[in-house]
Design an enzyme around this catalytic site. Structure first.
Site, PDB file in Angstrom:
ATOM      1  N   HIS A 134       1.369  -1.245  -0.694  1.00 16.60           N
ATOM      2  CA  HIS A 134      -0.296   0.623  -0.322  1.00 16.60           C
ATOM      3  C   HIS A 134       0.872   1.566  -0.076  1.00 16.60           C
ATOM      4  O   HIS A 134       1.752   1.220   0.196  1.00 16.60           O
ATOM      5  CB  HIS A 134      -0.741   0.334   1.294  1.00 16.60           C
TER       6      HIS A 134
ATOM      7  N   ASP B 182       1.572   3.898   1.575  1.00 13.38           N
ATOM      8  CA  ASP B 182       1.576   4.568   2.771  1.00 13.38           C
ATOM      9  C   ASP B 182       2.954   4.092   2.679  1.00 13.38           C
ATOM     10  O   ASP B 182       3.784   4.385   3.647  1.00 13.38           O
ATOM     11  CB  ASP B 182       1.006   4.827   4.174  1.00 13.38           C
TER      12      ASP B 182
HETATM   13 ZN   LIG Z   1      -1.472   1.488   6.247  1.00 12.77          ZN
HETATM   14 ZN   LIG Z   2      -2.586  -0.918   4.243  1.00 11.05          ZN
END
Ligand SMILES: [Zn+2]
Ligand SMILES: [Zn+2]
Length: 346
Positions: free
Chosen positions: A57, A59
């Site tokens: 993901h 981030d």
């Molecule tokens: Zn996260």
């Molecule tokens: Zn995540």
């Protein structure tokens, strides 16, 4: 007690998650996750040897480009590890750039990428001198649950469910072994190479009956040394858990990984009142994070990866972690940098 490493969150608890693990001796660092790296200096990033990425993901992985940019002209390998499919993610990142000026004369920089599924199941190499063409490579021979094993520490991992496989990590320092010089003198044990061998054996946990020849015709057992000349202290354990759904299996795995941690860095994304949102996003609530820390017997817990919906009240999440953790209250929970908790961290 002087630990081998110091760990700190890269960003404040509302920023991208990530842990910078700095070695006290030697120019070296590790990272757990690879999100926003802005707070880290080029000098700090330049000494990173290994990065363990929980999942891809954004981030947790958007900082790859900055790290690559800084390491590109550094000889030697940069090791990355992530869940199954991670080598494809790295290949896709590399494919976004033009490497036509990279050739056999380039700096000998190599990305070594491992995929972990309870053990390392795949290793790929991407060499700058080959314009980052992917090559399959031999997997390291490591026990299950292990991502990296060195003389002074190991990195353990577990696979969690976040709607996608997501890895939790723990750094375990090996036992510290110190020599009691007074005891050496009292037993008339000469200093020599055997002493380093005995210290290494003690760190590894070799059998008590292991013998060391201290001088011609005289051997002593590891058990005897453990009682007299060598002092053993357990190493530090640092655990890092992010982005896991609140399932019984995840909680059991998280508790196992964090067991006895001196510091547990754990996501506390949502408040109890928003447990339905946490479930839909496959994240933990603050209360469950505190419960995992308590069940694991963690000494200190550092909650982070807060949802922005609590920007004006981060103290709510910290309070819910504290209530569930139960032990030591505010003294044992720190959320460094969080506006509501400043001054609590140590
Ligand atoms: Zn996260
Ligand atoms: Zn995540």
């Amino acid at each position: 007690m002087t630990w081998l490493v110091q760990a700190r969150l890269i960003n404040e608890p509302f920023g991208d998650p990530g842990l910078f693990v700095d070695f006290l001796f030697g120019r070296r660092a590790l990272m757990f996750d690879l999100g926003d790296l802005a707070p880290l200096s080029p000098r700090e990033l330049g000494r990173v040897s290994h990065v363990f990425v929980s999942h891809a993901h954004m981030d947790h992985f958007a900082g790859f480009d900055r790290l690559l940019r800084l390491c590109l002209h550094r000889p030697g390998p940069l090791h990355l590890a992530g869940p199954v499919g991670f080598a494809d993610r790295v290949a896709a990142k590399l494919a976004a750039y033009t490497w036509n000026l990279m050739d056999a004369g380039s700096t000998d920089f190599v990305l070594v990428v491992d995929e972990f599924d309870g053990r390392i199941v795949r290793r790929c190499r991407f060499a700058a001198r080959e314009a980052f063409a992917r090559r399959e490579a031999a997997r390291p021979d490591l026990p299950a649950g292990c991502l990296l094993a060195e003389d002074q520490f190991v990195i353990e991992g577990t696979v969690l469910d976040h709607g996608t496989p997501c890895l939790g990590f723990a750094l375990q320092e090996r036992r510290q072994v110190n020599v009691r010089k007074d005891a050496l003198g009292a037993l008339a044990l000469p200093v020599g190479p055997w002493l380093n061998a005995a210290k290494a054996a003690m760190r590894r946990g070799d059998p008590d009956a292991t013998m060391f020849e201290v001088e011609p015709g005289r051997a002593v057992s590891l058990a005897m040394l453990a009682e007299t000349a060598l002092r053993v202290a357990p190493g530090q354990r640092i655990a890092y858990l992010v982005d896991l759904a609140d399932t019984a299996e995840n909680v059991a795995r998280a508790v196992r990984l964090a067991e006895g941690a001196h510091r547990l860095f754990i996501e506390a994304a949502f408040a109890e009142a928003d447990a339905a949102i946490a479930a839909a996003r496959r994240h933990l609530t603050a209360g469950r994070a505190g419960e995992i820390a308590r069940r694991a017997g963690a000494r200190r817990v550092v909650p982070f990866h807060f949802s922005p919906r609590y920007l004006d009240r981060p103290e709510l999440l910290v309070a819910e972690v504290e209530a569930a953790f139960g032990k030591g209250g505010a003294d044992a929970v720190s959320a460094a940098g969080s506006p509501g908790c400043r001054g609590r961290g140590r």
